[in-house]
Write an enzyme that holds these catalytic residues in place. Structure first.
Site, PDB file in Angstrom:
ATOM      1  N   ASP A 114      -2.616 -36.241  13.812  1.00 31.02           N
ATOM      2  CA  ASP A 114      -2.147 -35.012  13.157  1.00 31.02           C
ATOM      3  C   ASP A 114      -1.946 -33.854  14.126  1.00 31.02           C
ATOM      4  O   ASP A 114      -1.756 -32.715  13.701  1.00 31.02           O
ATOM      5  CB  ASP A 114      -3.131 -34.595  12.054  1.00 31.02           C
ATOM      6  CG  ASP A 114      -4.546 -34.374  12.562  1.00 31.02           C
ATOM      7  OD1 ASP A 114      -4.762 -34.514  13.785  1.00 31.02           O
ATOM      8  OD2 ASP A 114      -5.439 -34.093  11.742  1.00 31.02           O
ATOM      9  N   HIS A 120      -3.892 -31.572   5.949  1.00 30.03           N
ATOM     10  CA  HIS A 120      -4.269 -32.724   5.130  1.00 30.03           C
ATOM     11  C   HIS A 120      -5.685 -32.516   4.617  1.00 30.03           C
ATOM     12  O   HIS A 120      -6.450 -31.683   5.140  1.00 30.03           O
ATOM     13  CB  HIS A 120      -4.191 -34.024   5.943  1.00 30.03           C
ATOM     14  CG  HIS A 120      -5.065 -34.025   7.167  1.00 30.03           C
ATOM     15  ND1 HIS A 120      -6.385 -34.419   7.140  1.00 30.03           N
ATOM     16  CD2 HIS A 120      -4.814 -33.644   8.443  1.00 30.03           C
ATOM     17  CE1 HIS A 120      -6.900 -34.303   8.346  1.00 30.03           C
ATOM     18  NE2 HIS A 120      -5.974 -33.825   9.161  1.00 30.03           N
ATOM     19  N   MET A 177      -1.251 -28.540  13.908  1.00 29.61           N
ATOM     20  CA  MET A 177      -1.898 -29.613  13.153  1.00 29.61           C
ATOM     21  C   MET A 177      -1.183 -29.808  11.816  1.00 29.61           C
ATOM     22  O   MET A 177      -0.832 -28.833  11.144  1.00 29.61           O
ATOM     23  CB  MET A 177      -3.378 -29.290  12.913  1.00 29.61           C
ATOM     24  CG  MET A 177      -4.120 -30.343  12.109  1.00 29.61           C
ATOM     25  SD  MET A 177      -5.871 -29.952  11.823  1.00 29.61           S
ATOM     26  CE  MET A 177      -6.555 -30.284  13.442  1.00 29.61           C
ATOM     27  N   ASP A 181      -5.531 -37.634  18.137  1.00 31.32           N
ATOM     28  CA  ASP A 181      -5.465 -37.676  16.675  1.00 31.32           C
ATOM     29  C   ASP A 181      -4.009 -37.661  16.256  1.00 31.32           C
ATOM     30  O   ASP A 181      -3.161 -37.019  16.908  1.00 31.32           O
ATOM     31  CB  ASP A 181      -6.190 -36.470  16.078  1.00 31.32           C
ATOM     32  CG  ASP A 181      -7.703 -36.567  16.243  1.00 31.32           C
ATOM     33  OD1 ASP A 181      -8.204 -37.686  16.465  1.00 31.32           O
ATOM     34  OD2 ASP A 181      -8.371 -35.520  16.143  1.00 31.32           O
ATOM     35  N   TRP A 197     -17.560 -38.800   9.987  1.00 32.97           N
ATOM     36  CA  TRP A 197     -16.898 -37.744  10.749  1.00 32.97           C
ATOM     37  C   TRP A 197     -17.873 -36.990  11.649  1.00 32.97           C
ATOM     38  O   TRP A 197     -18.984 -36.656  11.243  1.00 32.97           O
ATOM     39  CB  TRP A 197     -16.247 -36.753   9.774  1.00 32.97           C
ATOM     40  CG  TRP A 197     -15.420 -35.706  10.445  1.00 32.97           C
ATOM     41  CD1 TRP A 197     -14.105 -35.771  10.791  1.00 32.97           C
ATOM     42  CD2 TRP A 197     -15.874 -34.422  10.879  1.00 32.97           C
ATOM     43  NE1 TRP A 197     -13.715 -34.612  11.422  1.00 32.97           N
ATOM     44  CE2 TRP A 197     -14.780 -33.764  11.482  1.00 32.97           C
ATOM     45  CE3 TRP A 197     -17.118 -33.772  10.808  1.00 32.97           C
ATOM     46  CZ2 TRP A 197     -14.883 -32.488  12.005  1.00 32.97           C
ATOM     47  CZ3 TRP A 197     -17.223 -32.491  11.342  1.00 32.97           C
ATOM     48  CH2 TRP A 197     -16.109 -31.864  11.927  1.00 32.97           C
ATOM     49  N   GLU A 219     -18.715 -37.816  17.848  1.00 37.80           N
ATOM     50  CA  GLU A 219     -18.368 -38.782  18.898  1.00 37.80           C
ATOM     51  C   GLU A 219     -17.745 -38.113  20.119  1.00 37.80           C
ATOM     52  O   GLU A 219     -17.979 -38.536  21.261  1.00 37.80           O
ATOM     53  CB  GLU A 219     -17.439 -39.877  18.341  1.00 37.80           C
ATOM     54  CG  GLU A 219     -16.000 -39.470  18.052  1.00 37.80           C
ATOM     55  CD  GLU A 219     -15.832 -38.702  16.761  1.00 37.80           C
ATOM     56  OE1 GLU A 219     -14.722 -38.166  16.541  1.00 37.80           O
ATOM     57  OE2 GLU A 219     -16.782 -38.644  15.962  1.00 37.80           O
ATOM     58  N   ASP A 220     -16.941 -37.061  19.905  1.00 34.12           N
ATOM     59  CA  ASP A 220     -16.331 -36.365  21.042  1.00 34.12           C
ATOM     60  C   ASP A 220     -17.375 -35.587  21.838  1.00 34.12           C
ATOM     61  O   ASP A 220     -17.307 -35.519  23.071  1.00 34.12           O
ATOM     62  CB  ASP A 220     -15.232 -35.417  20.551  1.00 34.12           C
ATOM     63  CG  ASP A 220     -14.069 -36.173  19.930  1.00 34.12           C
ATOM     64  OD1 ASP A 220     -13.636 -37.170  20.520  1.00 34.12           O
ATOM     65  OD2 ASP A 220     -13.606 -35.769  18.850  1.00 34.12           O
ATOM     66  N   ARG A 277      -9.570 -34.124   3.531  1.00 30.61           N
ATOM     67  CA  ARG A 277     -10.546 -35.017   4.154  1.00 30.61           C
ATOM     68  C   ARG A 277     -10.269 -36.455   3.750  1.00 30.61           C
ATOM     69  O   ARG A 277     -10.022 -36.773   2.592  1.00 30.61           O
ATOM     70  CB  ARG A 277     -11.962 -34.627   3.723  1.00 30.61           C
ATOM     71  CG  ARG A 277     -13.062 -35.569   4.172  1.00 30.61           C
ATOM     72  CD  ARG A 277     -13.356 -35.443   5.641  1.00 30.61           C
ATOM     73  NE  ARG A 277     -13.878 -34.109   5.941  1.00 30.61           N
ATOM     74  CZ  ARG A 277     -13.946 -33.591   7.154  1.00 30.61           C
ATOM     75  NH1 ARG A 277     -13.485 -34.288   8.181  1.00 30.61           N
ATOM     76  NH2 ARG A 277     -14.448 -32.380   7.353  1.00 30.61           N
TER      77      ARG A 277
END
Length: 346
Positions: A197, A290, A287, A195, A257, A260-261, A292
């Site tokens: 971030d 931020h 991180m 990712d 969201w 998937e992981d 959504r």
């Protein structure tokens, strides 16, 4: 008369010479006053010139360019020699991509590519970042990660896989696309999915693959540096080409969201692989805060899909991937690939 005077002069000179010889003999371990004064003056002059001379600034560790040694290159060491350990990471600085380019320009090649000049890297690593509208985060990620990856002596490339438009986001599909597109350019044998971030707080957390799929972002500040649950495989993960092909990559059907992981984690389990991790001190991450993302809301259907992993994994993944390349842009810092992921209508 003259002869007498000459004899007296010679005798006087002989006596003076004998006296000087005796003086030097008995004072051979002492410094003569006039010599000592001259030496002190010379020392003072040297000290003064040393103090006024400017010492050149040392280059950042791991970023200096090195000439290749004569003869064939040897493998890089298992433990890279220039690692710094715990890092200071902050995101408040007003950085620009141009600042990052100027700092890293001498050592990078087009497309965000790098390989050590003095040894053969242990692995060829593709860094895959699923992306949309995160340019502010990308500046920070590039600023910190490139120097870390260089110090780790990786032969690597950075691939930003940008989803076109504002349809529902599909992170997993973007990572599958990154895997396929990166292999078109180079024979990578390791893939790090990250990712944008997340920045590591310790460069001893090597972005390399191992015998087991490796979850790198073990302790994230957002979660108080605690692993949320035992089977998590999100954030930053390293998986070899062989391992990724064995599980048919990510599922392409996790829209929105989440999930998937965990689906990939289950695929690894069903294929007999276990997840390895660094310890919670070396595996720390910071991180970038931020909100959504638009069109990336949690999808309640993704939770139910996790019950179907074993049935779908052989037909849903790399072998069913469809997409359209819109643009490939080569920057000094990265390869930026914009794609249409063929999102469902509505």
């Amino acid at each position: 008369m003259l002869k007498t005077a000459f004899k007296l002069l010679v005798l006087s000179a002989a006596c003076s010479l004998a006296g000087l010889t005796a003086f030097l003999f008995y004072n051979r371990n002492r410094s003569l006053p006039f010599i000592t004064a001259a030496q002190n003056a010379l020392k003072w002059e040297n000290k003064a010139s040393f103090r006024t001379e400017k010492t050149p600034a040392a280059p950042e560790v791991g970023l200096q360019t090195s000439a290749a040694p004569a003869g064939p290159l040897q493998p890089c060491p298992d433990v890279p020699p220039n690692l710094q350990g715990v890092l200071r990471v902050e995101f408040s600085t007003n950085r620009s991509l141009e600042d990052v380019r100027q700092r890293l320009g001498p050592v990078l090649q087009d497309g965000g590519r790098y390989k050590p000049a003095t040894c053969v890297a242990k692995q060829k690593v593709a860094i895959i970042i699923p992306f949309r509208n995160r340019h502010e985060h990308l500046k920070h990620w590039l600023h910190f990660l490139h120097p870390i990856l260089i110090r780790q002596q990786l032969d690597y490339g950075v691939y930003i896989i940008n989803q076109e438009g504002d349809s529902v986001f599909n992170r997993a599909k973007l990572m599958n696309i990154g895997h396929v597109e990166a292999l078109k350019e180079y024979d990578y044998d390791c893939f790090v999915f990250s990712d944008v971030d997340l920045v590591p707080l310790d460069d001893r957390n090597l972005y390399r693959c191992s015998d087991n799929p490796r979850h790198l972002s073990v302790a994230v500040d957002k979660f108080n540096f605690i692993l949320p649950y035992a089977t998590i495989f999100g954030g930053v993960s390293a998986i070899s080409k062989e391992q990724f092909l064995k599980v048919n990559g990510f599922s392409n059907t996790f829209w929105g969201w989440g999930g998937e992981d965990d689906d990939l984690s289950q695929r690894l389990y069903f294929k007999g692989m276990s997840i390895s991790r660094p310890d919670s001190l070396i595996g720390r991450y910071k991180m970038i805060k931020h909100g959504r993302d638009l069109h990336n809301n949690p999808n309640p259907q993704n939770v139910h899909k996790l019950k179907e992993t074993a049935y779908n994994m052989n037909t849903d993944g790399l072998n069913s991937l469809s997409y359209t390349i819109r643009e490939i842009k080569k920057d000094l810092l990265y390869t930026f690939i914009t794609v249409d992921v063929h999102a469902p209508a509505g």
